[in-house]
Design a protein around this motif. Sequence first.
Motif, PDB file in Angstrom:
ATOM      1  N   LEU A   1      -5.574  -4.254   3.240  1.00  0.00           N
ATOM      2  CA  LEU A   1      -5.829  -3.631   4.538  1.00  0.00           C
ATOM      3  C   LEU A   1      -5.316  -2.199   4.609  1.00  0.00           C
ATOM      4  CD1 LEU A   1      -4.924  -6.610   6.919  1.00  0.00           C
ATOM      5  CD2 LEU A   1      -7.176  -5.922   6.099  1.00  0.00           C
ATOM      6  N   LEU A   2      -4.358  -1.862   3.737  1.00  0.00           N
ATOM      7  CA  LEU A   2      -3.774  -0.530   3.733  1.00  0.00           C
ATOM      8  C   LEU A   2      -3.809   0.079   2.333  1.00  0.00           C
ATOM      9  CD1 LEU A   2      -0.528  -1.082   5.885  1.00  0.00           C
ATOM     10  CD2 LEU A   2      -2.744  -0.211   6.666  1.00  0.00           C
ATOM     11  N   ASN A   3      -3.879   1.397   2.289  1.00  0.00           N
ATOM     12  CA  ASN A   3      -3.643   2.145   1.059  1.00  0.00           C
ATOM     13  C   ASN A   3      -2.181   2.576   1.061  1.00  0.00           C
ATOM     14  OD1 ASN A   3      -6.347   2.052   0.139  1.00  0.00           O
ATOM     15  ND2 ASN A   3      -6.880   3.748   1.500  1.00  0.00           N
ATOM     16  N   ARG A   4      -1.588   2.721  -0.138  1.00  0.00           N
ATOM     17  CA  ARG A   4      -0.166   3.049  -0.218  1.00  0.00           C
ATOM     18  C   ARG A   4       0.092   4.065  -1.327  1.00  0.00           C
ATOM     19  NH1 ARG A   4       3.550  -1.863  -1.955  1.00  0.00           N
ATOM     20  NH2 ARG A   4       2.556  -1.366  -3.960  1.00  0.00           N
ATOM     21  N   THR A   5       0.843   5.092  -1.014  1.00  0.00           N
ATOM     22  CA  THR A   5       1.270   6.079  -2.012  1.00  0.00           C
ATOM     23  C   THR A   5       2.734   6.425  -1.741  1.00  0.00           C
ATOM     24  OG1 THR A   5       0.553   7.952  -0.628  1.00  0.00           O
ATOM     25  CG2 THR A   5      -1.036   7.089  -2.244  1.00  0.00           C
ATOM     26  N   THR A   6       3.409   6.958  -2.743  1.00  0.00           N
ATOM     27  CA  THR A   6       4.801   7.376  -2.574  1.00  0.00           C
ATOM     28  C   THR A   6       4.952   8.823  -3.029  1.00  0.00           C
ATOM     29  OG1 THR A   6       5.400   6.558  -4.781  1.00  0.00           O
ATOM     30  CG2 THR A   6       5.706   5.048  -2.925  1.00  0.00           C
ATOM     31  N   ASN A   7       5.916   9.499  -2.452  1.00  0.00           N
ATOM     32  CA  ASN A   7       6.219  10.870  -2.872  1.00  0.00           C
ATOM     33  C   ASN A   7       7.617  11.242  -2.420  1.00  0.00           C
ATOM     34  OD1 ASN A   7       4.654  11.068  -0.130  1.00  0.00           O
ATOM     35  ND2 ASN A   7       5.846  12.981  -0.252  1.00  0.00           N
ATOM     36  N   GLU A   8       8.110  12.369  -2.900  1.00  0.00           N
ATOM     37  CA  GLU A   8       9.428  12.855  -2.529  1.00  0.00           C
ATOM     38  C   GLU A   8       9.308  13.784  -1.326  1.00  0.00           C
ATOM     39  OE1 GLU A   8      12.413  12.093  -3.987  1.00  0.00           O
ATOM     40  OE2 GLU A   8      11.348  10.642  -5.250  1.00  0.00           O
ATOM     41  N   LYS A   9      10.199  13.613  -0.371  1.00  0.00           N
ATOM     42  CA  LYS A   9      10.212  14.454   0.812  1.00  0.00           C
ATOM     43  C   LYS A   9      11.565  15.150   0.902  1.00  0.00           C
ATOM     44  CE  LYS A   9       9.687  14.332   5.840  1.00  0.00           C
ATOM     45  NZ  LYS A   9       9.420  13.458   7.017  1.00  0.00           N
ATOM     46  N   LYS A  10      11.540  16.475   0.989  1.00  0.00           N
ATOM     47  CA  LYS A  10      12.779  17.232   1.082  1.00  0.00           C
ATOM     48  C   LYS A  10      13.410  17.034   2.457  1.00  0.00           C
ATOM     49  CE  LYS A  10      11.836  20.878  -2.277  1.00  0.00           C
ATOM     50  NZ  LYS A  10      11.765  22.352  -2.503  1.00  0.00           N
TER      51      LYS A  10
ATOM     52  N   ASP B   1      -1.933   4.161   4.911  1.00  0.00           N
ATOM     53  CA  ASP B   1      -3.117   4.511   5.686  1.00  0.00           C
ATOM     54  C   ASP B   1      -4.109   3.355   5.607  1.00  0.00           C
ATOM     55  OD1 ASP B   1      -4.807   5.919   7.290  1.00  0.00           O
ATOM     56  OD2 ASP B   1      -5.223   7.531   5.858  1.00  0.00           O
ATOM     57  N   LEU B   2      -5.029   3.307   6.551  1.00  0.00           N
ATOM     58  CA  LEU B   2      -6.025   2.241   6.570  1.00  0.00           C
ATOM     59  C   LEU B   2      -6.975   2.360   5.391  1.00  0.00           C
ATOM     60  CD1 LEU B   2      -6.994   2.325  10.364  1.00  0.00           C
ATOM     61  CD2 LEU B   2      -5.535   0.645   9.231  1.00  0.00           C
ATOM     62  N   SER B   3      -7.240   1.242   4.740  1.00  0.00           N
ATOM     63  CA  SER B   3      -8.259   1.188   3.688  1.00  0.00           C
ATOM     64  C   SER B   3      -9.609   0.929   4.352  1.00  0.00           C
ATOM     65  CB  SER B   3      -7.932   0.058   2.711  1.00  0.00           C
ATOM     66  OG  SER B   3      -8.023  -1.200   3.377  1.00  0.00           O
ATOM     67  N   ASP B   4     -10.666   0.918   3.547  1.00  0.00           N
ATOM     68  CA  ASP B   4     -11.983   0.593   4.109  1.00  0.00           C
ATOM     69  C   ASP B   4     -11.986  -0.816   4.703  1.00  0.00           C
ATOM     70  OD1 ASP B   4     -12.951   3.059   3.386  1.00  0.00           O
ATOM     71  OD2 ASP B   4     -13.871   2.363   1.510  1.00  0.00           O
ATOM     72  N   LYS B   5     -11.353  -1.750   4.002  1.00  0.00           N
ATOM     73  CA  LYS B   5     -11.250  -3.119   4.513  1.00  0.00           C
ATOM     74  C   LYS B   5     -10.421  -3.141   5.788  1.00  0.00           C
ATOM     75  CE  LYS B   5      -9.588  -7.755   3.269  1.00  0.00           C
ATOM     76  NZ  LYS B   5      -8.960  -8.588   2.198  1.00  0.00           N
ATOM     77  N   GLY B   6      -9.363  -2.336   5.809  1.00  0.00           N
ATOM     78  CA  GLY B   6      -8.511  -2.286   6.987  1.00  0.00           C
ATOM     79  C   GLY B   6      -9.224  -1.720   8.202  1.00  0.00           C
ATOM     80  N   ARG B   7     -10.052  -0.705   7.983  1.00  0.00           N
ATOM     81  CA  ARG B   7     -10.792  -0.123   9.112  1.00  0.00           C
ATOM     82  C   ARG B   7     -11.768  -1.134   9.703  1.00  0.00           C
ATOM     83  NH1 ARG B   7      -9.651   5.143   9.476  1.00  0.00           N
ATOM     84  NH2 ARG B   7      -8.828   6.175   7.598  1.00  0.00           N
ATOM     85  N   ALA B   8     -12.328  -1.976   8.839  1.00  0.00           N
ATOM     86  CA  ALA B   8     -13.262  -2.997   9.317  1.00  0.00           C
ATOM     87  C   ALA B   8     -12.552  -4.059  10.153  1.00  0.00           C
ATOM     88  CB  ALA B   8     -13.975  -3.646   8.133  1.00  0.00           C
ATOM     89  N   ALA B   9     -11.269  -4.295   9.862  1.00  0.00           N
ATOM     90  CA  ALA B   9     -10.500  -5.317  10.581  1.00  0.00           C
ATOM     91  C   ALA B   9      -9.699  -4.730  11.739  1.00  0.00           C
ATOM     92  CB  ALA B   9      -9.549  -6.027   9.615  1.00  0.00           C
ATOM     93  N   TRP B  10      -9.726  -3.414  11.877  1.00  0.00           N
ATOM     94  CA  TRP B  10      -8.899  -2.707  12.857  1.00  0.00           C
ATOM     95  C   TRP B  10      -9.498  -2.811  14.257  1.00  0.00           C
ATOM     96  CZ3 TRP B  10      -4.163  -0.974  12.708  1.00  0.00           C
ATOM     97  CH2 TRP B  10      -3.726   0.050  13.543  1.00  0.00           C
ATOM     98  N   THR B  11      -8.643  -3.003  15.260  1.00  0.00           N
ATOM     99  CA  THR B  11      -9.074  -2.999  16.658  1.00  0.00           C
ATOM    100  C   THR B  11      -8.482  -1.777  17.332  1.00  0.00           C
ATOM    101  OG1 THR B  11      -9.160  -5.429  16.752  1.00  0.00           O
ATOM    102  CG2 THR B  11      -9.052  -4.248  18.846  1.00  0.00           C
ATOM    103  N   ALA B  12      -9.333  -0.813  17.669  1.00  0.00           N
ATOM    104  CA  ALA B  12      -8.855   0.424  18.278  1.00  0.00           C
ATOM    105  C   ALA B  12      -8.372   0.171  19.704  1.00  0.00           C
ATOM    106  CB  ALA B  12      -9.961   1.467  18.279  1.00  0.00           C
TER     107      ALA B  12
END
Length: 209
Positions: A79-88, A101-112
């Motif tokens: 349902l979600l995409n996931r990435t990691t990074n360094e934040k100062k 963030d929402l994946s394509d599958k997540g957007r289909a299951a999402w209720t705005a």
Amino acid sequence: MKNSLHKTVASVAIASCMVLAVGCKKTADNSLNYRTAINDYYTAHPACLWSTPQKFPMQIDTSDAEKTGGFDALFNQGLLNRTTNEKKTMIVMSKQVTNYDLSDKGRAAWTADTTDPSSGNFCYGHRNVSSIDSSTPNNGDVGSTTQVGYHWAFGDAAGWAKAAGVQSAFPAVATNMAGNGAATKTLTDTSSGWKVTSPASAADGSIVE
């Protein structure tokens, strides 16, 4: 003799119609109408993951396991995409953060959210009344109220909500999916039938209740 018999049959027919009319009347004081009112309420208020709408994308401190656990469970269900990074955080310091963030599958299951379409929730089904157990007396007039006790099951469950990881991260999902729970609702007799008027709570794992 025939006239007497016809009168008797006619009287029985009229009485039967009156009984049916009362039984079908939306404001009648009976279990069928209580069940319908509560089920209508649940259909309009499905169970959702969070008590308040969420907004994506979002960034969370990777070390905050309490917050990332639920989102990781949703990532594992696609349902979600996931990435990691360094934040100062300072000139010479930084910390690792996880971006969701929402994946394509997540957007289909999402209720705005109706008031703010940029935010929303993952809703996964709704409760259904399995039995009406009790109700307090009322006078049958429009405006009267009754406290209805009942048992509920859960229906129309999304596949991802059945995952053990999701149910572990969101205990309300596990409670709903288990079903066979007991609850009480306040119903009001309106001109268009019985309506649920209980105060909103988070007991049902949904946005408004």
